[in-house]
Design an enzyme around this catalytic site. Structure first.
Site, PDB file in Angstrom:
ATOM      1  N   GLY A 232      97.833  15.248  61.824  1.00 19.60           N
ATOM      2  CA  GLY A 232      98.915  16.192  62.056  1.00 19.60           C
ATOM      3  C   GLY A 232      98.502  17.649  62.173  1.00 19.60           C
ATOM      4  O   GLY A 232      99.276  18.463  62.665  1.00 19.60           O
ATOM      5  N   ASP A 233      97.292  17.983  61.719  1.00 22.82           N
ATOM      6  CA  ASP A 233      96.807  19.376  61.798  1.00 22.82           C
ATOM      7  C   ASP A 233      95.295  19.331  61.972  1.00 22.82           C
ATOM      8  O   ASP A 233      94.537  19.935  61.214  1.00 22.82           O
ATOM      9  CB  ASP A 233      97.193  20.130  60.528  1.00 22.82           C
ATOM     10  CG  ASP A 233      97.025  21.646  60.667  1.00 22.82           C
ATOM     11  OD1 ASP A 233      96.833  22.127  61.795  1.00 22.82           O
ATOM     12  OD2 ASP A 233      97.087  22.339  59.638  1.00 22.82           O
ATOM     13  N   LEU A 234      94.860  18.618  63.006  1.00 25.57           N
ATOM     14  CA  LEU A 234      93.463  18.227  63.120  1.00 25.57           C
ATOM     15  C   LEU A 234      92.642  19.249  63.896  1.00 25.57           C
ATOM     16  O   LEU A 234      92.323  19.075  65.065  1.00 25.57           O
ATOM     17  CB  LEU A 234      93.355  16.847  63.775  1.00 25.57           C
ATOM     18  CG  LEU A 234      91.981  16.177  63.698  1.00 25.57           C
ATOM     19  CD1 LEU A 234      91.506  16.047  62.267  1.00 25.57           C
ATOM     20  CD2 LEU A 234      92.015  14.818  64.380  1.00 25.57           C
TER      21      LEU A 234
END
Length: 326
Positions: A232-234
């Site tokens: 999700g926040d890679l």
């Protein structure tokens, strides 16, 4: 893939005793760099153990329950490593108190020669993991102890996309209301809330373009062949090399969505080596046209940066809107 949540304690002392025994004591506390939201510490114990602690205001305890939910979901797949979770807790402290998350301390090693290829294959395996039990995790998780702080609010609705609870993207709330349609979820729970929060930056003409984009999202995006659990926040700051020389995922903003979202994010701030993308495609081939969808997925992250950090990100946001409906 049963998700097991860790215990929640009402003080740091209680947590350490529960984990390491009655005679435990902290012999050294080191303030660590990194992270804009939480304070980070390395704790050395008289037992010889070294653990990692994140701390925040007591009122922000749900930052840690949300992080634990994401780490636990990723860990449950067995696809890729995450830091070992010890517990969460709140402590009245001296003044207003604080909340905390204890994790096993990661001793980084030299990356393996096939670090990027291995990382790519493990990420692809994460994206191919069965997500049904994760979406029903509110029914199969082990609940925190009765003295636990309230967990992050459960995400309402039913469907294949979303998550079993709401969480955060950076310090901003992230709505994970479940939906049967990926495109509807990305419009209603990702883009629309961010556009609404940033409304003061936009002119009437901008708003017309934004409405056009949201109303015709199905012209640009595809429903995935399978739902995927996402980090999700890679970006590179949320990946570290673990003791085996392999990648470990940290600081997730997890939910069930389209695997292309994680891939797009890896390309937003510089990108990973080409060998990473080649290895990923060998395990989980992308549908044709990914390059045409990539910027639209990264629009969500840029909008979040606009809402967090201000007008530096306005130009890139409007550029992507014009790219699709200009």
């Amino acid at each position: 893939m049963k998700i097991k949540l860790p215990p929640h304690h009402t003080s740091l002392a209680q947590a350490l005793v529960s984990l390491f025994g009655n005679s435990v004591a902290i012999t050294q506390t080191d303030r660590l760099s990194g992270g804009d939201i939480n304070k980070a510490y390395g704790l050395t114990l008289n037992t010889g153990d070294h653990i990692f602690m994140k701390a925040n205001a007591k009122s922000n305890a749900d930052f840690f329950t949300a992080e634990v939910a994401g780490l636990s979901a990723i860990e449950s797949t067995g696809a890729i490593k995450t830091p070992g979770i010890l517990c969460t807790g709140t402590d009245n402290g001296e003044d207003i108190g604080y909340s905390f998350l204890l994790l096993k301390f990661i001793k980084s090693a030299k990356p393996r020669s096939d670090y990027w290829e291995t990382f790519a294959r493990e990420l692809a395996a994460l994206h191919k993991a069965d997500t049904k039990k994760i979406m029903n995790a509110d029914d199969n998780t082990t609940p925190p102890s009765q003295d636990s702080a309230a967990p992050a609010a459960p995400a309402p609705g039913v469907g294949k996309f979303g998550f079993f609870q709401n969480n955060y993207i950076g310090s901003r709330a992230q709505d994970n209301t479940k939906s049967d349609s990926w495109i509807s979820f990305f419009r209603d729970s990702r883009l629309a809330p961010q556009f609404k929060a940033a409304d003061s930056y936009f002119t009437p003409q901008d708003r017309n373009q934004i409405t056009k984009l949201l109303d015709h999202l199905e012209d640009f995006l595809l429903e995935p062949a399978r739902p995927s659990l996402l980090h999700g926040d890679l970006w590179s700051g949320n990946v570290m090399c673990g003791p085996e020389g392999k990648a470990m995922l940290i600081d997730p903003a997890s939910y069930i969505g389209h695997a292309e979202v994680d891939l797009a994010m890896t390309e937003l701030f510089g990108g990973f080596p080409e060998s990473f993308y080649q290895a990923y495609r060998e395990v989980n081939p992308l549908e044709p046209g990914y390059e045409n969808r990539r910027d639209l997925y990264n629009l969500y992250q840029l909008l979040n940066h606009l809402n967090l950090f201000g007008p530096t990100y306005l130009g890139p946001v409007l550029s992507i809107v014009d790219e699709y409906v200009g």
